[in-house]
Enzyme design. Structure first.
Site, PDB file in Angstrom:
ATOM      1  CG  ASP A  76     -22.536 -57.405  85.864  1.00 31.32           C
ATOM      2  OD1 ASP A  76     -22.233 -56.513  86.683  1.00 31.32           O
ATOM      3  OD2 ASP A  76     -23.711 -57.645  85.530  1.00 31.32           O
ATOM      4  CG  ASP A  79     -24.056 -53.591  88.150  1.00 30.22           C
ATOM      5  OD1 ASP A  79     -23.112 -54.094  87.507  1.00 30.22           O
ATOM      6  OD2 ASP A  79     -25.046 -54.245  88.503  1.00 30.22           O
ATOM      7  CE1 TYR A 228     -25.759 -61.720  84.877  1.00 31.52           C
ATOM      8  CE2 TYR A 228     -25.126 -60.335  86.720  1.00 31.52           C
ATOM      9  CZ  TYR A 228     -25.294 -60.523  85.360  1.00 31.52           C
ATOM     10  OH  TYR A 228     -25.002 -59.495  84.490  1.00 31.52           O
ATOM     11  CD  GLU A 479     -27.015 -52.903  82.892  1.00 34.49           C
ATOM     12  OE1 GLU A 479     -28.213 -53.210  83.066  1.00 34.49           O
ATOM     13  OE2 GLU A 479     -26.174 -52.845  83.813  1.00 34.49           O
TER      14      GLU A 479
END
Ligand SMILES: *[C@@H]1O[C@H](CO)[C@@H](O)[C@H](O)[C@H]1NC(C)=O
Ligand SMILES: *[C@@H]1O[C@H](CO)[C@@H](O)[C@H](O)[C@H]1NC(C)=O
Length: 525
Positions: A76, A79, A228, A479
Site C-alpha cells: 500500500d 511497508d 486501515y 510517505e
C-alpha cells in the site's frame, strides 16, 4: 529544442498585448510517471517487462501457510503489508480514471501500462476471492512489519494471511473489492472481454456476499484496525459497489438497491468534505448524479427524486472544495491554495478532490449544464476543472516551496521518501541480505537521499501552512500511498489532452508552430 521554445515564447510575448503565459507543466510526463509508480509497489513475481528495475520478486510464499496462492498484488505504501481495502480502492480509482479518460490515456501512449497497473490488482483479487463467500483480506500485519526496515526482497516478517467469510463478515472490504472489479470490468470490456466477464462475475458474488453477511471487516480482522480500520462502516461500500455494478452491467436491480437504501445507508444524507479509501460518500454521490445528468436510461419518478438528493450532496462536496458553501462547510486551504483536510497524508484528499472536480466538470458539460449552483453563488462548469488544475499544478511544483510532490517530476522533489525499498540499496545492485533492524541502522537513519527514486509516487505532502520537511522519519508528510497517485492518473490524462488542444490552437502566424511552454517543461523533466 530549448532554443526553439525560447524563440517561441519570446515571439508570443511580442505578439500578445498582455502576456499571460505561465510555464505549463508537462502533464504527459506526469501521467506516465504516475502509472509507472505502480510497478514500484508490486508484490509477487515480477515480469521481464518490469520497468522499475530497482525492484525484484518478493512475497513469493504469500498464502502458502494457509494453503492458498496469495502471491501478487500491491504494497500500500512504504511497508510490505498487503491491505485489501486500500488496494481495492486504489484499483477502483485507477479504473474510474481509465473508464472516463481511456481515449486521453491511449492518446498519450499509456493504454497498455494503465491496463497492466489495474490488472496487477485485479489478478490478485481473483486469487484472493477463493470461494463465493471467502475473501482474503490482508497478508502480513502492520505491527510486526513496522518493526523491521527491510527491502521487500529480503522480507523476514510473518506473512500471516487473514480472511473474511460468513462467520467473520466484512461488507466494506467485499463491497470495495466488488466495486474495483466491476469498475475494472468496464475498462477491459473491449480489449479482453473474457477477463472483463470474469471480473464481473467475481464482483457480483462479492457484492452478494457483502450484502448478505453484514459487518465491518475490522471486527473480523482485528489486526487491521490500527492501520486501515473502517471508520465509516460498510454502508458506503455497499452503495458504491451497487452503483459500480449498475454502471458495469446496466442492470436495474443495482440502481434500485442504491435508490432504496439511499436514506438508510446515508448516501442521500451525508454531506462530507472528504473522499478516501474509507469514506466514499462523495464518490457515490457523484456516480449517482451522473446517472441523472447524462440521462442514459429511463428513470422512474422515484429514481429521479432520490438521484436528485444524491446529486445535491455531490454538489455540496464540490462546492465545499470550491470554497462556495456557507461558512463552516468548506474545505480549508493552505496559504498556497492547497485543499487541506488533515495533517497525515493530506495529499490523498487533494487527489480525490481533483479527480471528482474534473469528472464533475465533464458531466455537467456533457449534460449541457453550464453552471453549478452553490450557496455562495453559481460557478461555471469550467471553473471546476480550472480548480482541479490548480491542485494538480500545486502537486507538480506550483507551490510556495517550489517542490514537486510527485516524486521524480521536475527538478526538485522529495528525496527521502518514507519507503523501505526506495531508501535502501537496490536488490539488483547488492543481493546481500539486509536484516530486520540492520535496515534501520544502516539505511533509515542516513541523512543522504534515497538511493532509488520512486518515480510517480505522491507523498503525504505539506501541512496547513504549506510547510514540508523532507525527512524519512516524517512519515506523515513523506510517505507515499498507492491511493494518492491513483486518482491523479485520470486528472493528468485530462489535463494533458487539454494542453495538447491548447498547443494545436497556438500556431503562430508565418507557419512557425509554437511548441509552447509545456515543451520547455518537457526539457526539465
Ligand atoms: C461566517 O461568515 C460571517 C460573515 O461573512 C463571519 O462574520 C463569521 O465569522 C463566519 N463564521 C465562521 C464560523 O466562519
Ligand atoms: C489551456 O488554455 C487556457 C486558456 O489560455 C488556459 O486557461 C488553460 O489553463 C490551458 N489548459 C491547460 C491544461 O494547459
Amino acid at each position: 529544442m530549448v532554443s526553439i521554445s525560447i524563440v517561441c515564447l519570446l515571439s508570443l510575448f511580442l505578439l500578445l498585448p498582455s502576456p499571460t503565459i505561465t510555464a505549463a507543466f508537462n502533464y504527459k510526463s506526469a501521467l506516465s510517471k504516475s502509472i509507472l509508480y505502480f510497478e514500484s509497489q508490486r508484490s509477487g513475481h515480477l515480469p521481464h517487462t518490469q520497468r522499475a528495475t530497482w525492484r525484484h520478486h518478493s512475497g513469493l510464499a504469500d498464502g502458502l501457510q494457509q494453503g492458498v496462492d496469495l502471491v501478487g498484488g500491491y504494497y500500500d505504501a512504504g511497508d510490505h503489508v498487503k491491505f485489501g481495502l486500500p488496494m481495492a480502492f486504489t484499483v477502483t480509482m485507477l479504473s474510474w480514471g481509465a473508464a472516463e479518460y481511456g481515449e486521453e490515456i491511449a492518446a498519450a501512449g499509456e493504454e497498455r501500462h494503465v491496463l497492466e497497473a489495474i490488472k496487477w490488482g485485479t489478478d490478485y483479487f481473483v486469487k484472493a476471492h477463493t470461494e463465493a463467500n471467502v475473501l482474503w483480506a490482508e497478508v502480513g500485519d502492520g505491527d510486526t512489519d513496522h518493526y523491521c526496515w527491510q527491502r521487500p526482497e529480503d522480507m523476514t516478517t510473518p506473512r500471516q494471511a487473514y480472511k473474511i467469510d460468513t462467520n467473520k463478515p466484512g461488507s466494506d472490504l467485499a463491497g470495495e473489492t466488488a466495486a474495483a472489479m466491476a469498475a475494472a470490468s468496464i475498462v477491459f470490456r473491449k480489449s479482453d472481454p473474457h477477463y472483463s466477464h470474469l471480473l464481473l462475475h467475481h464482483a457480483q458474488q462479492l457484492f452478494e456476499f457483502g450484502d448478505k453477511y453484514r459487518g465491518n471487516y475490522d471486527k473480523s480482522v482485528e489486526k487491521v484496525r490500527s492501520f486501515y480500520g473502517s471508520v465509516s462502516g460498510y454502508m458506503d461500500e455497499l452503495l458504491w459497489a451497487a452503483l459500480w455494478l449498475h454502471r458495469a452491467t446496466g442492470k436495474r436491480e443495482y440502481l434500485d438497491y442504491a435508490v432504496a437504501n439511499g436514506v438508510f445507508f446515508g448516501g442521500t444524507e451525508w454531506s462530507i468534505k472528504e473522499f478516501s479509501w474509507d469514506v466514499k460518500f462523495a464518490g457515490i454521490q457523484v456516480l449517482a448524479a451522473k446517472i441523472l445528468l447524462l440521462k442514459e436510461e429511463p428513470l422512474t419518478e422515484n429514481h429521479q427524486k432520490v438521484l436528485q438528493q444524491y446529486r445535491a450532496k455531490a454538489e455540496h462536496y464540490i462546492c465545499s472544495c470550491l470554497n462556495k458553501n456557507n461558512n463552516g462547510s468548506n474545505v480549508l486551504r493552505t496559504p498556497g491554495g492547497l485543499l487541506f483536510v488533515r495533517p497525515w497524508n493530506n495529499m490523498q484528499y487533494v487527489s480525490t478532490a481533483a479527480f471528482l472536480l474534473t469528472i464533475y466538470s465533464d458531466y455537467l458539460t456533457a449534460a449541457s449544464e453550464k453552471e453549478l449552483h452553490c450557496y455562495e453563488g453559481t460557478v461555471p462548469a469550467a471553473d471546476l476543472l480550472d480548480f482541479a488544475k490548480t491542485q494538480a499544478d500545486y502537486i507538480l511544483g506550483n507551490n510556495p516551496n517550489g517542490l514537486s510532490y510527485l516524486v521524480g517530476f521536475g527538478r526538485r522533489y522529495p528525496t527521502r521518501v518514507h519507503h523501505r525499498g526506495a531508501s535502501m540499496v537496490a536488490y539488483r545492485e547488492s543481493q546481500g541480505f539486509i536484516g530486520c533492524t540492520q535496515g534501520y541502522d544502516e539505511w533509515y537513519s542516513r541523512r543522504k537521499p534515497n538511493p532509488n527514486v520512486i518515480v510517480g509516487a505522491i507523498v503525504g505532502g505539506p501541512g496547513l501552512r504549506d510547510e514540508f520537511l523532507d525527512e524519512r522519519g516524517n512519515y506523515m508528510q513523506t510517505e507515499a500511498c498507492t491511493y494518492n497517485t491513483a486518482p491523479m492518473v485520470g486528472v493528468f490524462a485530462k489535463l494533458n489532452s487539454l494542453a495538447q488542444t491548447n498547443l494545436s490552437k497556438g500556431s503562430l502566424p508565418g507557419g512557425l508552430k509554437c511548441l509552447g511552454s509545456s515543451e520547455l517543461a518537457a526539457e526539465q523533466n
